[in-house]
Scaffold this motif. Sequence first.
Motif, PDB file in Angstrom:
ATOM      1  N   HIS A 156       0.865  -1.183   0.000  1.00  0.00           N
ATOM      2  CA  HIS A 156       0.000   0.000   0.000  1.00  0.00           C
ATOM      3  C   HIS A 156       0.896   1.226   0.000  1.00  0.00           C
ATOM      4  O   HIS A 156       1.819   1.335   0.805  1.00  0.00           O
ATOM      5  N   LYS A 157       0.643   2.129  -0.923  1.00  0.00           N
ATOM      6  CA  LYS A 157       1.428   3.360  -0.975  1.00  0.00           C
ATOM      7  C   LYS A 157       0.499   4.533  -1.227  1.00  0.00           C
ATOM      8  O   LYS A 157      -0.322   4.507  -2.144  1.00  0.00           O
ATOM      9  N   THR A 158       0.633   5.544  -0.415  1.00  0.00           N
ATOM     10  CA  THR A 158      -0.090   6.793  -0.613  1.00  0.00           C
ATOM     11  C   THR A 158       0.849   7.769  -1.299  1.00  0.00           C
ATOM     12  O   THR A 158       1.898   8.119  -0.747  1.00  0.00           O
ATOM     13  N   LEU A 159       0.499   8.162  -2.511  1.00  0.00           N
ATOM     14  CA  LEU A 159       1.304   9.143  -3.232  1.00  0.00           C
ATOM     15  C   LEU A 159       1.045  10.521  -2.626  1.00  0.00           C
ATOM     16  O   LEU A 159      -0.056  10.812  -2.180  1.00  0.00           O
ATOM     17  N   GLU A 160       2.035  11.369  -2.662  1.00  0.00           N
ATOM     18  CA  GLU A 160       1.923  12.702  -2.076  1.00  0.00           C
ATOM     19  C   GLU A 160       1.357  13.711  -3.052  1.00  0.00           C
ATOM     20  O   GLU A 160       1.426  14.919  -2.814  1.00  0.00           O
ATOM     21  N   TYR A 161       0.766  13.222  -4.135  1.00  0.00           N
ATOM     22  CA  TYR A 161       0.265  14.101  -5.188  1.00  0.00           C
ATOM     23  C   TYR A 161      -0.828  13.357  -5.942  1.00  0.00           C
ATOM     24  O   TYR A 161      -0.963  12.143  -5.851  1.00  0.00           O
ATOM     25  N   THR A 162      -1.613  14.098  -6.708  1.00  0.00           N
ATOM     26  CA  THR A 162      -2.650  13.508  -7.553  1.00  0.00           C
ATOM     27  C   THR A 162      -2.070  13.297  -8.945  1.00  0.00           C
ATOM     28  O   THR A 162      -1.318  14.137  -9.446  1.00  0.00           O
ATOM     29  N   THR A 163      -2.430  12.179  -9.567  1.00  0.00           N
ATOM     30  CA  THR A 163      -1.945  11.900 -10.915  1.00  0.00           C
ATOM     31  C   THR A 163      -2.973  11.081 -11.687  1.00  0.00           C
ATOM     32  O   THR A 163      -3.763  10.353 -11.090  1.00  0.00           O
ATOM     33  N   THR A 164      -2.953  11.227 -13.002  1.00  0.00           N
ATOM     34  CA  THR A 164      -3.771  10.388 -13.878  1.00  0.00           C
ATOM     35  C   THR A 164      -2.882   9.518 -14.761  1.00  0.00           C
ATOM     36  O   THR A 164      -3.343   8.963 -15.751  1.00  0.00           O
ATOM     37  N   ASP A 165      -1.592   9.400 -14.388  1.00  0.00           N
ATOM     38  CA  ASP A 165      -0.649   8.584 -15.147  1.00  0.00           C
ATOM     39  C   ASP A 165      -1.064   7.120 -15.152  1.00  0.00           C
ATOM     40  O   ASP A 165      -1.654   6.619 -14.190  1.00  0.00           O
ATOM     41  N   TYR A 166      -0.710   6.442 -16.228  1.00  0.00           N
ATOM     42  CA  TYR A 166      -0.821   4.989 -16.258  1.00  0.00           C
ATOM     43  C   TYR A 166       0.250   4.395 -15.350  1.00  0.00           C
ATOM     44  O   TYR A 166       1.336   4.971 -15.190  1.00  0.00           O
ATOM     45  N   ILE A 167      -0.021   3.229 -14.779  1.00  0.00           N
ATOM     46  CA  ILE A 167       0.987   2.503 -14.022  1.00  0.00           C
ATOM     47  C   ILE A 167       1.752   1.613 -15.000  1.00  0.00           C
ATOM     48  O   ILE A 167       1.159   0.899 -15.801  1.00  0.00           O
ATOM     49  N   GLU A 168       3.064   1.689 -14.923  1.00  0.00           N
ATOM     50  CA  GLU A 168       3.924   0.881 -15.770  1.00  0.00           C
ATOM     51  C   GLU A 168       4.487  -0.274 -14.939  1.00  0.00           C
ATOM     52  O   GLU A 168       5.052  -0.067 -13.864  1.00  0.00           O
ATOM     53  N   MET A 169       4.322  -1.491 -15.441  1.00  0.00           N
ATOM     54  CA  MET A 169       4.876  -2.677 -14.794  1.00  0.00           C
ATOM     55  C   MET A 169       5.966  -3.230 -15.703  1.00  0.00           C
ATOM     56  O   MET A 169       5.707  -3.542 -16.857  1.00  0.00           O
ATOM     57  N   ARG A 170       7.194  -3.304 -15.169  1.00  0.00           N
ATOM     58  CA  ARG A 170       8.320  -3.809 -15.966  1.00  0.00           C
ATOM     59  C   ARG A 170       8.917  -5.040 -15.294  1.00  0.00           C
ATOM     60  O   ARG A 170       9.156  -5.038 -14.086  1.00  0.00           O
ATOM     61  N   LEU A 171       9.146  -6.077 -16.064  1.00  0.00           N
ATOM     62  CA  LEU A 171       9.875  -7.251 -15.608  1.00  0.00           C
ATOM     63  C   LEU A 171      11.337  -7.008 -15.938  1.00  0.00           C
ATOM     64  O   LEU A 171      11.693  -6.834 -17.106  1.00  0.00           O
TER      65      LEU A 171
END
Length: 154
Positions: A118-133
């Motif tokens: 669980h992580k609370t970001l310190e800002y608002t964003t509409t970015d996509y989440i990128e998952m990299r292997l």
Amino acid sequence: QVCGKIIGYQFGSPDGTENNDINGIYIDGISLTHGNPRRHIWSFICGTQESVTANNCPCGTVSPESAPSFVGNDYFCESGAPSPWQYQFYPNDPLWDGKGCGSIEEPCCSLPGLPWFHKTLEYTTTDYIEMRLCCTGDTGDEDVPFSTVELYTK
């Protein structure tokens, strides 16, 4: 807020943490980031082995590797291979579930909330989440396949 879990597995000899470049292969494992430039959300690091010698986890008790500065404490690290590791797939000890941990990775497996992050970001964003292997070696040397990805945002 971002929360979720990823369940992965180990093949061969992933090396834990690698370098301090968020745009490069900074871990052997799975990286969650967002934005351009990239901003770190969470890292799922695969250590080399569960016991005896170093497993390259930042939270390990023998020869721990430092987490990159941008990762901080926002990571899970675990190995699926008993000592000594071999070039094989380890399906019997899933990664990042807090179970089946060897002696030198016990601190890594007693983190609150495992297998959920669980992580609370310190800002608002509409970015996509990128998952990299990410792995520094080829798949004949090391790999971190996964079976479960659950991500939630608020």
